[in-house]
Design a protein around this motif. Sequence first.
Motif, PDB file in Angstrom:
ATOM      1  N   ASN A  41      59.550  41.343   9.420  1.00  0.00           N
ATOM      2  CA  ASN A  41      59.357  40.239  10.362  1.00  0.00           C
ATOM      3  C   ASN A  41      59.794  40.564  11.784  1.00  0.00           C
ATOM      4  O   ASN A  41      59.450  39.836  12.706  1.00  0.00           O
ATOM      5  CB  ASN A  41      60.095  38.981   9.880  1.00  0.00           C
ATOM      6  N   THR A  42      60.554  41.628  11.939  1.00  0.00           N
ATOM      7  CA  THR A  42      60.971  42.028  13.291  1.00  0.00           C
ATOM      8  C   THR A  42      60.204  43.256  13.787  1.00  0.00           C
ATOM      9  O   THR A  42      60.570  43.846  14.799  1.00  0.00           O
ATOM     10  CB  THR A  42      62.495  42.281  13.371  1.00  0.00           C
ATOM     11  N   GLY A  43      59.149  43.622  13.083  1.00  0.00           N
ATOM     12  CA  GLY A  43      58.262  44.670  13.576  1.00  0.00           C
ATOM     13  C   GLY A  43      58.496  46.058  13.023  1.00  0.00           C
ATOM     14  O   GLY A  43      57.827  47.004  13.431  1.00  0.00           O
TER      15      GLY A  43
ATOM     16  N   LEU B   6      62.309  48.226  23.068  1.00  0.00           N
ATOM     17  CA  LEU B   6      61.671  47.408  22.036  1.00  0.00           C
ATOM     18  C   LEU B   6      62.475  47.454  20.743  1.00  0.00           C
ATOM     19  O   LEU B   6      62.775  46.411  20.153  1.00  0.00           O
ATOM     20  CB  LEU B   6      60.239  47.906  21.792  1.00  0.00           C
ATOM     21  N   ASN B   7      62.832  48.648  20.297  1.00  0.00           N
ATOM     22  CA  ASN B   7      63.578  48.774  19.049  1.00  0.00           C
ATOM     23  C   ASN B   7      64.954  48.131  19.133  1.00  0.00           C
ATOM     24  O   ASN B   7      65.408  47.502  18.170  1.00  0.00           O
ATOM     25  CB  ASN B   7      63.682  50.235  18.621  1.00  0.00           C
ATOM     26  N   LEU B   8      65.621  48.250  20.263  1.00  0.00           N
ATOM     27  CA  LEU B   8      66.916  47.588  20.422  1.00  0.00           C
ATOM     28  C   LEU B   8      66.774  46.070  20.377  1.00  0.00           C
ATOM     29  O   LEU B   8      67.616  45.378  19.800  1.00  0.00           O
ATOM     30  CB  LEU B   8      67.592  48.014  21.726  1.00  0.00           C
TER      31      LEU B   8
ATOM     32  N   ASN C 102      50.475  49.822  24.665  1.00  0.00           N
ATOM     33  CA  ASN C 102      50.398  48.359  24.762  1.00  0.00           C
ATOM     34  C   ASN C 102      51.308  47.844  25.877  1.00  0.00           C
ATOM     35  O   ASN C 102      50.912  46.983  26.671  1.00  0.00           O
ATOM     36  CB  ASN C 102      50.833  47.675  23.473  1.00  0.00           C
ATOM     37  N   ILE C 103      52.531  48.350  25.888  1.00  0.00           N
ATOM     38  CA  ILE C 103      53.527  47.889  26.860  1.00  0.00           C
ATOM     39  C   ILE C 103      53.086  48.249  28.270  1.00  0.00           C
ATOM     40  O   ILE C 103      53.123  47.414  29.181  1.00  0.00           O
ATOM     41  CB  ILE C 103      54.915  48.470  26.525  1.00  0.00           C
TER      42      ILE C 103
ATOM     43  N   ASN D   1      55.064  42.318  16.284  1.00  0.00           N
ATOM     44  CA  ASN D   1      53.783  42.986  16.067  1.00  0.00           C
ATOM     45  C   ASN D   1      53.926  44.493  16.266  1.00  0.00           C
ATOM     46  O   ASN D   1      54.908  44.965  16.826  1.00  0.00           O
ATOM     47  CB  ASN D   1      52.743  42.448  17.049  1.00  0.00           C
ATOM     48  N   LYS D   2      52.901  45.206  15.838  1.00  0.00           N
ATOM     49  CA  LYS D   2      52.886  46.642  16.062  1.00  0.00           C
ATOM     50  C   LYS D   2      52.642  46.874  17.557  1.00  0.00           C
ATOM     51  O   LYS D   2      51.577  46.537  18.072  1.00  0.00           O
ATOM     52  CB  LYS D   2      51.787  47.298  15.232  1.00  0.00           C
TER      53      LYS D   2
END
Length: 128
Positions: free
Chosen positions: A101-103, A76-78, A48-49, A42-43
């Motif tokens: 699908n992986t954001g 998150l990106n990793l 959010n985190i 998700n975005k």
Amino acid sequence: MVHFFMQKVFIYYESSKNKKTVSQDNFLFRKMCDFIYTNYMNKLTLENIASMGNVSKSKAINIFNKYAQRSPVDFLNLYRLKVASEKLKDTEQSISEIALNTGFNQPSYFNRLFFREYNMTPSEYRKS
């Protein structure tokens, strides 16, 4: 490289679950990581985190720097890249589908980050 990093974080995460006395920061780190692992597609934003740990953005950054030596967004990106690399190996999905699908909302951004981390394009990775 990402796999090694994620493996170290996972080992640390699993071993820390067994300790009776867990620091508040460690608990918050695990809680925010669980949120990332569950919602990576998700975005997600730093806000959010941080809100998942009920902390400020700067506190979230400090906690991630302490336990992961990365910002929450880099973490998150990793993680997204790790999931994407597994999908490249294990599925026939297109690279664009995997990126979405992986954001990653922009396949070009996905390609740039993937190349930076793996020193090859997603299509080269899939072929290797």
